[in-house]
Structure formats: C-alpha cells, structure tokens
Motif scaffolding. Sequence first.
Motif, PDB file in Angstrom:
ATOM      1  N   TYR A 187      46.981  55.356  47.488  1.00 25.75           N
ATOM      2  CA  TYR A 187      48.038  54.892  48.380  1.00 25.75           C
ATOM      3  C   TYR A 187      48.104  53.376  48.534  1.00 25.75           C
ATOM      4  O   TYR A 187      49.164  52.794  48.418  1.00 25.75           O
ATOM      5  N   ALA A 188      46.978  52.748  48.792  1.00 27.67           N
ATOM      6  CA  ALA A 188      46.979  51.300  49.010  1.00 27.67           C
ATOM      7  C   ALA A 188      45.893  50.618  48.181  1.00 27.67           C
ATOM      8  O   ALA A 188      45.277  49.662  48.631  1.00 27.67           O
ATOM      9  N   VAL A 189      45.681  51.094  46.967  1.00 29.55           N
ATOM     10  CA  VAL A 189      44.679  50.502  46.077  1.00 29.55           C
ATOM     11  C   VAL A 189      45.376  49.433  45.235  1.00 29.55           C
ATOM     12  O   VAL A 189      46.170  49.752  44.359  1.00 29.55           O
ATOM     13  N   PHE A 190      45.052  48.181  45.515  1.00 30.35           N
ATOM     14  CA  PHE A 190      45.673  47.068  44.816  1.00 30.35           C
ATOM     15  C   PHE A 190      44.755  46.489  43.743  1.00 30.35           C
ATOM     16  O   PHE A 190      45.161  45.609  43.006  1.00 30.35           O
ATOM     17  N   LYS A 191      43.529  46.967  43.676  1.00 29.39           N
ATOM     18  CA  LYS A 191      42.586  46.472  42.672  1.00 29.39           C
ATOM     19  C   LYS A 191      42.609  47.383  41.461  1.00 29.39           C
ATOM     20  O   LYS A 191      42.926  48.558  41.555  1.00 29.39           O
ATOM     21  N   LEU A 245      54.306  49.494  45.775  1.00 33.34           N
ATOM     22  CA  LEU A 245      53.817  48.122  45.678  1.00 33.34           C
ATOM     23  C   LEU A 245      52.440  48.079  45.016  1.00 33.34           C
ATOM     24  O   LEU A 245      52.180  47.246  44.148  1.00 33.34           O
ATOM     25  N   ALA A 246      51.571  49.019  45.391  1.00 40.72           N
ATOM     26  CA  ALA A 246      50.217  49.057  44.824  1.00 40.72           C
ATOM     27  C   ALA A 246      50.241  49.329  43.324  1.00 40.72           C
ATOM     28  O   ALA A 246      49.544  48.653  42.550  1.00 40.72           O
ATOM     29  N   VAL A 247      51.031  50.303  42.874  1.00 40.38           N
ATOM     30  CA  VAL A 247      51.068  50.607  41.443  1.00 40.38           C
ATOM     31  C   VAL A 247      51.732  49.468  40.675  1.00 40.38           C
ATOM     32  O   VAL A 247      51.379  49.195  39.525  1.00 40.38           O
ATOM     33  N   THR A 248      52.669  48.765  41.305  1.00 40.96           N
ATOM     34  CA  THR A 248      53.289  47.601  40.674  1.00 40.96           C
ATOM     35  C   THR A 248      52.262  46.500  40.465  1.00 40.96           C
ATOM     36  O   THR A 248      52.182  45.905  39.383  1.00 40.96           O
ATOM     37  N   VAL A 249      51.455  46.240  41.475  1.00 38.82           N
ATOM     38  CA  VAL A 249      50.409  45.215  41.358  1.00 38.82           C
ATOM     39  C   VAL A 249      49.386  45.623  40.299  1.00 38.82           C
ATOM     40  O   VAL A 249      49.003  44.813  39.450  1.00 38.82           O
ATOM     41  N   THR A 261      48.646  38.205  37.742  1.00 43.31           N
ATOM     42  CA  THR A 261      48.296  38.383  39.138  1.00 43.31           C
ATOM     43  C   THR A 261      49.356  39.231  39.845  1.00 43.31           C
ATOM     44  O   THR A 261      50.528  39.231  39.453  1.00 43.31           O
ATOM     45  N   GLY A 262      48.953  39.927  40.885  1.00 42.11           N
ATOM     46  CA  GLY A 262      49.873  40.773  41.634  1.00 42.11           C
ATOM     47  C   GLY A 262      50.954  40.000  42.361  1.00 42.11           C
ATOM     48  O   GLY A 262      51.972  40.571  42.765  1.00 42.11           O
ATOM     49  N   PHE A 280      55.763  45.615  29.153  1.00 35.35           N
ATOM     50  CA  PHE A 280      54.799  45.146  28.150  1.00 35.35           C
ATOM     51  C   PHE A 280      53.553  46.019  28.136  1.00 35.35           C
ATOM     52  O   PHE A 280      53.137  46.540  29.171  1.00 35.35           O
ATOM     53  N   ASP A 281      52.961  46.142  26.960  1.00 31.96           N
ATOM     54  CA  ASP A 281      51.709  46.877  26.835  1.00 31.96           C
ATOM     55  C   ASP A 281      50.612  46.120  27.569  1.00 31.96           C
ATOM     56  O   ASP A 281      50.640  44.895  27.664  1.00 31.96           O
ATOM     57  N   GLY A 282      49.659  46.856  28.088  1.00 31.16           N
ATOM     58  CA  GLY A 282      48.552  46.234  28.801  1.00 31.16           C
ATOM     59  C   GLY A 282      47.592  45.534  27.859  1.00 31.16           C
ATOM     60  O   GLY A 282      47.626  45.720  26.641  1.00 31.16           O
ATOM     61  N   THR A 283      46.724  44.722  28.449  1.00 30.85           N
ATOM     62  CA  THR A 283      45.697  44.028  27.691  1.00 30.85           C
ATOM     63  C   THR A 283      44.731  45.057  27.102  1.00 30.85           C
ATOM     64  O   THR A 283      44.267  45.937  27.810  1.00 30.85           O
ATOM     65  N   LYS A 284      44.465  44.953  25.834  1.00 26.10           N
ATOM     66  CA  LYS A 284      43.511  45.869  25.195  1.00 26.10           C
ATOM     67  C   LYS A 284      42.107  45.460  25.622  1.00 26.10           C
ATOM     68  O   LYS A 284      41.759  44.291  25.632  1.00 26.10           O
ATOM     69  N   GLY A 285      41.314  46.437  25.991  1.00 26.60           N
ATOM     70  CA  GLY A 285      39.967  46.151  26.454  1.00 26.60           C
ATOM     71  C   GLY A 285      39.971  45.653  27.888  1.00 26.60           C
ATOM     72  O   GLY A 285      40.987  45.666  28.572  1.00 26.60           O
ATOM     73  N   ASP A 286      38.813  45.218  28.333  1.00 26.76           N
ATOM     74  CA  ASP A 286      38.683  44.728  29.701  1.00 26.76           C
ATOM     75  C   ASP A 286      39.424  43.406  29.870  1.00 26.76           C
ATOM     76  O   ASP A 286      39.556  42.637  28.927  1.00 26.76           O
ATOM     77  N   ASN A 287      39.917  43.176  31.083  1.00 25.80           N
ATOM     78  CA  ASN A 287      40.449  41.867  31.438  1.00 25.80           C
ATOM     79  C   ASN A 287      39.893  41.496  32.804  1.00 25.80           C
ATOM     80  O   ASN A 287      39.050  42.210  33.352  1.00 25.80           O
ATOM     81  N   ARG A 288      40.344  40.423  33.390  1.00 21.73           N
ATOM     82  CA  ARG A 288      39.769  39.936  34.645  1.00 21.73           C
ATOM     83  C   ARG A 288      40.003  40.875  35.818  1.00 21.73           C
ATOM     84  O   ARG A 288      39.393  40.718  36.879  1.00 21.73           O
ATOM     85  N   PHE A 289      40.876  41.882  35.658  1.00 19.60           N
ATOM     86  CA  PHE A 289      41.175  42.815  36.728  1.00 19.60           C
ATOM     87  C   PHE A 289      40.464  44.155  36.583  1.00 19.60           C
ATOM     88  O   PHE A 289      40.595  45.012  37.441  1.00 19.60           O
TER      89      PHE A 289
END
Length: 138
Positions: free
Chosen positions: A11-15, A69-73, A82-83, A104-113
């Motif tokens: 519901y409110a997970v922004f991370k 808003l959370a899924v958008t971020v 950044t969100g 756009f496709d997401g970053t492949k592999g880990d990123n700063r988020f």
Amino acid sequence: MNWYIDVLKKYAVFKGRARRKEYWIFIVFNMFFSLVLSQADQMLGFYDAKMGIGTLGMIYAAVVFLPTLAVTVRRLHDTDRTGWWALLGVVPLGVIALLILQAFDGTKGDNRFGPDPKADDFSNGDNNGSPKDGTFAG
C-alpha cells in the motif's frame, strides 16, 4: 489480478523497484475499475457532471491514490530514477512524460534502489523465460 493485489498489499511501500508488468497491469485494472464505477455512479445518480466524477469513483480514487503513487515511485526506481520524477504528474502534459518514462525497461541487475525485480523470475536456471513457480514471467 495477482499483480493488482500485490500492489495493494504494498500500500505505501516507496522503497525498492517495480517492474513494468506490475505497474502497467495495476494501471489497466485501475482504469477498468474507474470506468465501471463511473457507469455505476451514473446509473445510481451519484455522478456529478461538474466534477466529472461520482461518489463511488471518488471513494475508489482516494483508496488507490497511495498505492498508485507508491508503484509509480517504485517503477521510477526500476529505471534508476528518483521518485521525485513522479511530480511530473502535476504539471501540464507531465502525465504524458511520466507515462513515457514508465515505459522504459528497468535497469538490468541491481541499482541504487535495490535488486532487479526480474532476477527471481529466471533463477531456476533453465533460461527459457519461465519463473520457478511455473507462471509466465513476461
């Protein structure tokens, strides 16, 4: 439908990160439910033409505002943005720009988020695009 419910559970997970499929399925279900509720509002006489929304639609919009808003971020995080980019939605034509960024496709592999949300889908080792639970990974 699971993708829609999973977003509501967060519901409110922004991370963290949200893949395209999670975001777009949630948005499509929101549009569908909004259309159905708009029709119901009109049939029940709850629709306010001046506001362009009815009572049921307003309640639904209030309930899903934070998850949307959370899924958008989280989706922006997946593209390594950044969100705060979600604020594009409040400027004229900004919603269109925001929707383009979400495509756009997401970053492949880990990123700063966080870790790649698609990584678990392909961890079964067969590399055929099927996750280990047997559902479609698309």
